[in-house]
Scaffold this motif. Structure first.
Motif, PDB file in Angstrom:
ATOM      1  N   ARG A  16       0.834  -1.190   0.000  1.00 40.69           N
ATOM      2  CA  ARG A  16       0.000   0.000   0.000  1.00 40.69           C
ATOM      3  C   ARG A  16       0.879   1.253   0.000  1.00 40.69           C
ATOM      4  N   ASP A  57      -4.462   8.066   2.278  1.00 41.96           N
ATOM      5  CA  ASP A  57      -5.919   7.953   2.255  1.00 41.96           C
ATOM      6  C   ASP A  57      -6.473   8.618   1.001  1.00 41.96           C
ATOM      7  N   ARG A  58      -7.716   8.261   0.680  1.00 43.31           N
ATOM      8  CA  ARG A  58      -8.354   8.834  -0.510  1.00 43.31           C
ATOM      9  C   ARG A  58      -8.413  10.359  -0.430  1.00 43.31           C
ATOM     10  N   ALA A  59      -8.673  10.892   0.774  1.00 44.83           N
ATOM     11  CA  ALA A  59      -8.797  12.344   0.921  1.00 44.83           C
ATOM     12  C   ALA A  59      -7.489  13.071   0.636  1.00 44.83           C
ATOM     13  N   ASP A  60      -6.367  12.370   0.705  1.00 47.60           N
ATOM     14  CA  ASP A  60      -5.083  13.008   0.426  1.00 47.60           C
ATOM     15  C   ASP A  60      -4.956  13.418  -1.040  1.00 47.60           C
ATOM     16  N   ASN A  61      -5.730  12.776  -1.906  1.00 49.65           N
ATOM     17  CA  ASN A  61      -5.678  13.091  -3.334  1.00 49.65           C
ATOM     18  C   ASN A  61      -6.249  14.465  -3.661  1.00 49.65           C
ATOM     19  N   THR A  62      -7.128  14.976  -2.792  1.00 44.91           N
ATOM     20  CA  THR A  62      -7.820  16.239  -3.074  1.00 44.91           C
ATOM     21  C   THR A  62      -7.617  17.246  -1.953  1.00 44.91           C
ATOM     22  N   ARG A  84      -0.561  12.945  -9.375  1.00 45.00           N
ATOM     23  CA  ARG A  84      -1.574  13.043  -8.330  1.00 45.00           C
ATOM     24  C   ARG A  84      -1.227  12.176  -7.130  1.00 45.00           C
ATOM     25  N   ARG A  85      -0.783  10.946  -7.387  1.00 48.35           N
ATOM     26  CA  ARG A  85      -0.454  10.038  -6.290  1.00 48.35           C
ATOM     27  C   ARG A  85       0.836  10.461  -5.597  1.00 48.35           C
ATOM     28  N   ALA A  88      -0.174  13.169  -3.334  1.00 52.61           N
ATOM     29  CA  ALA A  88      -0.963  12.611  -2.228  1.00 52.61           C
ATOM     30  C   ALA A  88      -0.063  11.988  -1.166  1.00 52.61           C
ATOM     31  N   HIS A 115     -13.446  18.055   5.231  1.00 53.14           N
ATOM     32  CA  HIS A 115     -13.010  16.719   5.633  1.00 53.14           C
ATOM     33  C   HIS A 115     -12.302  16.792   6.986  1.00 53.14           C
TER      34      HIS A 115
END
Length: 226
Positions: A16, A57-62, A84-85, A88, A115
């Motif tokens: 991960r 986490d998913r929220a780190d992308n945005t 993007r990753r 993140a 968030h």
């Protein structure tokens, strides 16, 4: 990365994406790093001294940002990740540091997200600031472990912090404190943390050095340029 022996009975897990942050203060001859002890409740590296960090986490992308990651770490990371990753991962390092130590790598900015990840920043009218982060190294947990991570290690000087508040322990990270570099090596560390400490010293300015990765290949642990 874990010090436990591999278990061939475990299923092959895909690593991960994760990130960690080495906060430093002082010059090369008087360097201190911020470390803490992982809770005994953790399945992964319980009771080991580590740097703040965790999985992306998913929220780190945005995430709303005061300033972006510098072009050089982005360039290196984009050999293996999308832009993007890569960004993140840097965000995750800053977020995990806030969650585990209470320290904010941030600058003034207008909150643009509700968030809960960003509440510690928004309370003070701040946004995460990635501009002071440098990429140190990458480490991938070998197969046969209970958890596997592809971890990118960043560093930032204490001057990148939003204020001079003291670090505080959390449920994730206990005994959080500044450690003199020579003393850090005497703590109960995972193997990978020994490697990261050496890489931190190796890539200190002024001479630029290639970023390296610590990983397993064909059953052997290798250090390779990224």
């Amino acid at each position: 990365m874990s010090d436990e022996r591999p278990d061939k009975k475990l299923p092959a897990l895909r690593p991960r994406l994760a990130a960690s942050l080495i906060l430093t203060r002082g010059d090369r001859d008087n360097l201190e790093v911020l470390m803490g002890r992982r809770s005994s409740k953790h399945v992964f590296m319980p009771n080991k001294y580590v740097f703040p960090g965790g999985r992306v986490d998913r929220a780190d992308n945005t995430a709303p940002l005061a300033a972006d990651l510098a072009s050089e770490p982005l360039r290196v990371m984009q050999k293996h990740l999308s832009e993007r990753r890569a960004r993140a991962a840097a965000v995750a390092a800053v977020r995990e540091t806030a969650e585990e130590t209470g320290l904010l790598i941030a600058a003034a900015g207008k909150p643009r997200s509700r968030h809960p990840h960003w509440h510690p920043f928004q309370r003070d009218g701040l946004l995460p600031d990635l501009s002071g982060l440098r990429l140190i190294t990458r480490a991938i947990t070998p197969p046969g472990r209970k958890r596997r991570f592809d971890t990118w290690f960043f560093t930032a000087d204490v001057s990148a912090l939003a204020d001079d508040r003291a670090p505080v322990p959390s449920e994730e990270l206990e005994d959080v404190h500044w450690v003199a570099f020579p003393d850090a090596k005497t703590l109960d560390l995972p193997i990978v943390t020994h490697f990261v400490l050496e890489e931190l010293l190796r890539v200190q300015p002024p001479q630029p050095q290639p970023v390296r990765c610590f990983r397993a290949r064909h059953g052997k642990m290798l250090v390779e340029d990224i």
